[in-house]
Design an enzyme around this catalytic site. Sequence first.
Site, PDB file in Angstrom:
ATOM      1  N   ASP A 136      -0.653 -13.221  -6.707  1.00 12.80           N
ATOM      2  CA  ASP A 136      -0.018 -13.146  -5.601  1.00 12.80           C
ATOM      3  C   ASP A 136      -0.176 -14.025  -4.193  1.00 12.80           C
ATOM      4  O   ASP A 136       0.646 -14.898  -3.493  1.00 12.80           O
ATOM      5  CB  ASP A 136      -0.271 -11.986  -4.695  1.00 12.80           C
ATOM      6  CG  ASP A 136       0.489 -10.672  -5.642  1.00 12.80           C
ATOM      7  OD1 ASP A 136       0.647 -11.207  -7.150  1.00 12.80           O
ATOM      8  OD2 ASP A 136      -0.586  -8.970  -5.368  1.00 12.80           O
ATOM      9  N   MET A 178       6.052  -9.958  -9.764  1.00  9.62           N
ATOM     10  CA  MET A 178       5.007  -9.366  -9.110  1.00  9.62           C
ATOM     11  C   MET A 178       4.813 -10.029  -7.607  1.00  9.62           C
ATOM     12  O   MET A 178       5.554 -11.041  -7.200  1.00  9.62           O
ATOM     13  CB  MET A 178       3.684  -9.357  -9.683  1.00  9.62           C
ATOM     14  CG  MET A 178       3.312  -7.777 -10.848  1.00  9.62           C
ATOM     15  SD  MET A 178       1.951  -8.707 -11.689  1.00  9.62           S
ATOM     16  CE  MET A 178       1.834  -7.393 -12.427  1.00  9.62           C
ATOM     17  N   ARG A 180       3.093  -7.708  -4.075  1.00  9.41           N
ATOM     18  CA  ARG A 180       2.672  -6.809  -3.845  1.00  9.41           C
ATOM     19  C   ARG A 180       2.829  -6.974  -1.705  1.00  9.41           C
ATOM     20  O   ARG A 180       3.378  -6.057  -1.211  1.00  9.41           O
ATOM     21  CB  ARG A 180       1.108  -6.259  -3.542  1.00  9.41           C
ATOM     22  CG  ARG A 180       0.773  -4.606  -3.240  1.00  9.41           C
ATOM     23  CD  ARG A 180      -0.215  -4.752  -3.306  1.00  9.41           C
ATOM     24  NE  ARG A 180      -1.697  -4.829  -4.312  1.00  9.41           N
ATOM     25  CZ  ARG A 180      -2.451  -3.904  -5.148  1.00  9.41           C
ATOM     26  NH1 ARG A 180      -1.438  -3.580  -5.285  1.00  9.41           N
ATOM     27  NH2 ARG A 180      -2.573  -4.761  -5.924  1.00  9.41           N
ATOM     28  N   GLU A 238       8.119  -7.247  -6.424  1.00  8.17           N
ATOM     29  CA  GLU A 238       7.832  -5.427  -6.451  1.00  8.17           C
ATOM     30  C   GLU A 238       7.681  -4.715  -4.907  1.00  8.17           C
ATOM     31  O   GLU A 238       8.042  -4.405  -4.854  1.00  8.17           O
ATOM     32  CB  GLU A 238       6.969  -5.995  -7.758  1.00  8.17           C
ATOM     33  CG  GLU A 238       5.567  -6.015  -6.610  1.00  8.17           C
ATOM     34  CD  GLU A 238       4.450  -5.689  -7.675  1.00  8.17           C
ATOM     35  OE1 GLU A 238       4.662  -5.006  -8.677  1.00  8.17           O
ATOM     36  OE2 GLU A 238       3.474  -6.390  -7.222  1.00  8.17           O
TER      37      GLU A 238
HETATM   38  O1  F6P Z   1      -2.528  -8.297  -6.748  1.00  8.97           O
HETATM   39  C1  F6P Z   1      -2.199  -8.791  -8.428  1.00  8.97           C
HETATM   40  C2  F6P Z   1      -1.476  -7.798  -8.753  1.00  8.97           C
HETATM   41  O2  F6P Z   1      -0.898  -8.669 -10.136  1.00  8.97           O
HETATM   42  C3  F6P Z   1      -0.153  -7.296  -8.018  1.00  8.97           C
HETATM   43  O3  F6P Z   1       1.227  -8.666  -7.744  1.00  8.97           O
HETATM   44  C4  F6P Z   1       0.472  -5.864  -8.283  1.00  8.97           C
HETATM   45  O4  F6P Z   1       1.443  -5.326  -8.016  1.00  8.97           O
HETATM   46  C5  F6P Z   1      -0.144  -5.741  -9.117  1.00  8.97           C
HETATM   47  O5  F6P Z   1      -1.795  -6.873  -9.415  1.00  8.97           O
HETATM   48  C6  F6P Z   1      -1.297  -4.722 -10.124  1.00  8.97           C
HETATM   49  O6  F6P Z   1      -2.460  -4.089  -9.861  1.00  8.97           O
HETATM   50  P1  F6P Z   1      -2.225  -3.350 -11.317  1.00  8.97           P
HETATM   51  O7  F6P Z   1      -2.988  -4.740 -11.930  1.00  8.97           O
HETATM   52  O8  F6P Z   1      -3.840  -2.299 -10.637  1.00  8.97           O
HETATM   53  O9  F6P Z   1      -1.613  -2.543 -12.263  1.00  8.97           O
END
Ligand code: F6P
Length: 372
Positions: A136, A178, A180, A238
């Site tokens: 991110d 992705m 967040r 997202e």
């Molecule tokens: O923080 C990195 C990330 O890949 C974000 O882009 C995404 O929202 C999140 O992790 C996904 O979380 P997880 O790996 O717990 O599903």
Amino acid sequence: MRRIGILTGGGDAPGLNAAIKAAVIRAEEEGFAIVGISRGWEGLLEEGLEDGRLLDAQMVRKIDREGGTTLGSSRTNPYAVKIDGSIKDRSDEVLHNIERLALDAVIAMGGEDTLGVANRLAKQGAPMVGVPKTIDKDLSGTDYSLGFDTALHNNTTIIEWCRTPAGSHRWVQVVEVMGRHAGHLAFWSGVAGGADIILIPEIPYRYEQLLDLLQQKMESAGFGSRRVSRYAVVVVSEGAVVEGGDLVTVDKSVDAFGHVKLGGIGRVVSDWIRKETKYDSRVVVPGYAQRGGPPSPVDRLMGFLFGTAAVGAVKKSLWGKMVSAKGIAPACRMSLVPLDEAVGKLNLLDTEAYYDSNRYNARRDWYLDVES
Ligand code: F6P
């Protein structure tokens, strides 16, 4: 012999293995032992202790070629562990286990959550050094965090691959990527992949404006061209939200750090286009594949630099710091910043500098800055 524990927490990211390899090799050269801790902070809670294992240069010889993390990862938060339906602070066990494993230092590789824990532990006296990792790119105090370049490359390829079906069928192709809180990944992969519209978390979007921009792309000749392309590519982060609306989540659950699981905004936008406009639309969600595959050369180089610099910080007993990049390899300098600075506030996209919120795309008037 001084012993360094090393762990990787949060979402995996290409480049972590290169950082682990570099740290192990540098540590050996300095006469330190490296203890690999499994699955992030979980490995420093009692039940995971047996997983701590000594790593040597021979064992990590080939890992830099692979994505993911050879140590495994988890989203365990030792300050908030769910036990029998209640939340318990088990950070004292982590501190205790650092002593039990006779660790003189812990190198924690992660994003805002993993390094947030490292920062709190450092304030309680633990010898912590952080390495920035997140696709991110939302950590402060560094120009780079591991995984971003590979995810950028992956997403640009995916956006490009969406183009021919969209063109052949005259679709509005929505690609949900992705990111967040920050739009770095959506924005830069959208720009690199030539997306027509990019929706990012920093600037809520409006459907009237989206429609207007879609009409321009689908029905009028593009910049410098007399041909109408009649398809469009929309990249949606997202974490993007419609003005006055809420984040779109997979369900209502939150993880140990209080984060909701984002996902579904691409479908929402694509459904809106199909229902409310005359255009047909499809959605592609690359999901975890974005952070999969082998690391890019930049991630391998940055992993090498971060891993090496982290051992340098240990050698000088500089605790409570994160290794930080000024610039990106090969034009890159390493320094240290306090973990407080790294996790204190999120590093969002500089929308004033880069984003044209009328076009939901990159500013095209940068030349003004150059002239002034
Ligand atoms: O923080 C990195 C990330 O890949 C974000 O882009 C995404 O929202 C999140 O992790 C996904 O979380 P997880 O790996 O717990 O599903």
